[in-house]
Design a protein around this motif. Structure first.
Motif, mmCIF file in Angstrom:
data_model
loop_
_atom_site.group_PDB
_atom_site.id
_atom_site.type_symbol
_atom_site.label_atom_id
_atom_site.label_comp_id
_atom_site.label_asym_id
_atom_site.label_seq_id
_atom_site.Cartn_x
_atom_site.Cartn_y
_atom_site.Cartn_z
ATOM 1 N N ARG A 1 3.610 3.192 -8.759
ATOM 2 C CA ARG A 1 2.723 2.879 -7.925
ATOM 3 C C ARG A 1 2.372 1.376 -7.665
ATOM 4 O O ARG A 1 1.911 0.791 -8.720
ATOM 5 N N MET A 2 2.959 0.890 -6.521
ATOM 6 C CA MET A 2 2.799 -0.408 -6.564
ATOM 7 C C MET A 2 1.655 -1.092 -5.606
ATOM 8 O O MET A 2 1.230 -0.181 -4.948
ATOM 9 N N PHE A 3 1.436 -2.186 -6.043
ATOM 10 C CA PHE A 3 0.201 -2.894 -5.312
ATOM 11 C C PHE A 3 0.769 -4.135 -4.918
ATOM 12 O O PHE A 3 1.655 -4.959 -5.162
ATOM 13 N N GLN A 4 0.166 -4.777 -3.832
ATOM 14 C CA GLN A 4 0.072 -6.235 -3.194
ATOM 15 C C GLN A 4 -0.320 -7.050 -3.948
ATOM 16 O O GLN A 4 -1.480 -6.876 -4.205
ATOM 17 N N GLY A 5 0.004 -8.193 -3.910
ATOM 18 C CA GLY A 5 -0.890 -9.518 -4.541
ATOM 19 C C GLY A 5 0.069 -10.413 -4.750
ATOM 20 O O GLY A 5 1.198 -10.635 -4.468
ATOM 21 N N GLU A 6 -0.436 -11.577 -5.382
ATOM 22 C CA GLU A 6 0.441 -12.644 -5.793
ATOM 23 C C GLU A 6 0.246 -12.959 -7.177
ATOM 24 O O GLU A 6 -0.458 -13.315 -7.777
ATOM 25 N N PRO A 7 1.413 -12.354 -8.236
ATOM 26 C CA PRO A 7 2.364 -11.525 -7.595
ATOM 27 C C PRO A 7 1.974 -10.210 -7.507
ATOM 28 O O PRO A 7 0.927 -9.706 -7.719
ATOM 29 N N GLY A 8 2.814 -9.434 -6.840
ATOM 30 C CA GLY A 8 2.795 -7.867 -6.763
ATOM 31 C C GLY A 8 3.325 -7.276 -8.195
ATOM 32 O O GLY A 8 3.486 -7.814 -9.152
ATOM 33 N N GLY A 9 3.159 -6.029 -8.135
ATOM 34 C CA GLY A 9 3.258 -5.278 -9.340
ATOM 35 C C GLY A 9 3.269 -3.867 -9.284
ATOM 36 O O GLY A 9 2.987 -3.213 -7.898
ATOM 37 N N ALA A 10 2.840 -3.028 -10.307
ATOM 38 C CA ALA A 10 2.786 -1.523 -10.379
ATOM 39 C C ALA A 10 2.309 -0.981 -11.475
ATOM 40 O O ALA A 10 2.511 -1.588 -12.694
ATOM 41 N N VAL A 11 1.720 -0.020 -11.354
ATOM 42 C CA VAL A 11 1.206 0.808 -12.380
ATOM 43 C C VAL A 11 2.262 1.933 -12.651
ATOM 44 O O VAL A 11 2.425 2.599 -11.664
ATOM 45 N N TYR A 12 2.627 2.374 -13.585
ATOM 46 C CA TYR A 12 3.464 3.753 -13.906
ATOM 47 C C TYR A 12 3.132 4.095 -15.263
ATOM 48 O O TYR A 12 3.041 3.652 -16.301
#
Length: 119
Positions: free
Chosen positions: A43-54
């Motif tokens: 599950r990706m999210f945008q931001g600075e930096p971006g990332g994911a929950v998994y």
């Protein structure tokens, strides 16, 4: 000049990905989207930096930070030379390469090289 060391992505392993997603939506207002990788709950999210929950069994051991590099092969060799350890690099098709690593103290991190020809 080579890019190296900038944090470009973070991963947040979770015992319960739904609960973790609700937590980060609630605290930071992050918007999540599926990664588009079939069969993978990432599950990706945008931001600075971006990332994911998994979902992952390493939940509770802290986030995995991805550091940018222009030459992943050279950086992997440096990690090993300096007392760390690495796994083999893996492609993310049409996006780039990543490799899981540990520093000399056993802390997990990953390297990322953007490459539209990967995979």
């Amino acid at each position: 000049m080579a890019r190296s060391g900038k944090i470009v992505h973070i991963e947040l392993p979770a015992n319960d990905a739904d609960r973790a997603q609700r937590f980060y939506e609630g605290i930071f207002g992050w918007q999540f989207a599926e990664s588009g990788m079939e069969g993978i709950d990432y599950r990706m999210f945008q931001g600075e930096p971006g990332g994911a929950v998994y979902p992952h069994e390493n939940a509770g051991q802290g986030p995995i930070v991805y550091f940018e590099t222009d030459d992943i092969d050279s950086e992997l060799a440096k990690v090993r030379d300096l007392g760390g350890s690495t796994e083999d690099k893996m492609p993310v098709p049409q996006m780039g390469w990543f490799a899981a690593c540990k520093d000399s103290e056993g802390n997990a991190f990953s390297l990322w090289q953007t490459d539209s020809n990967a995979g």
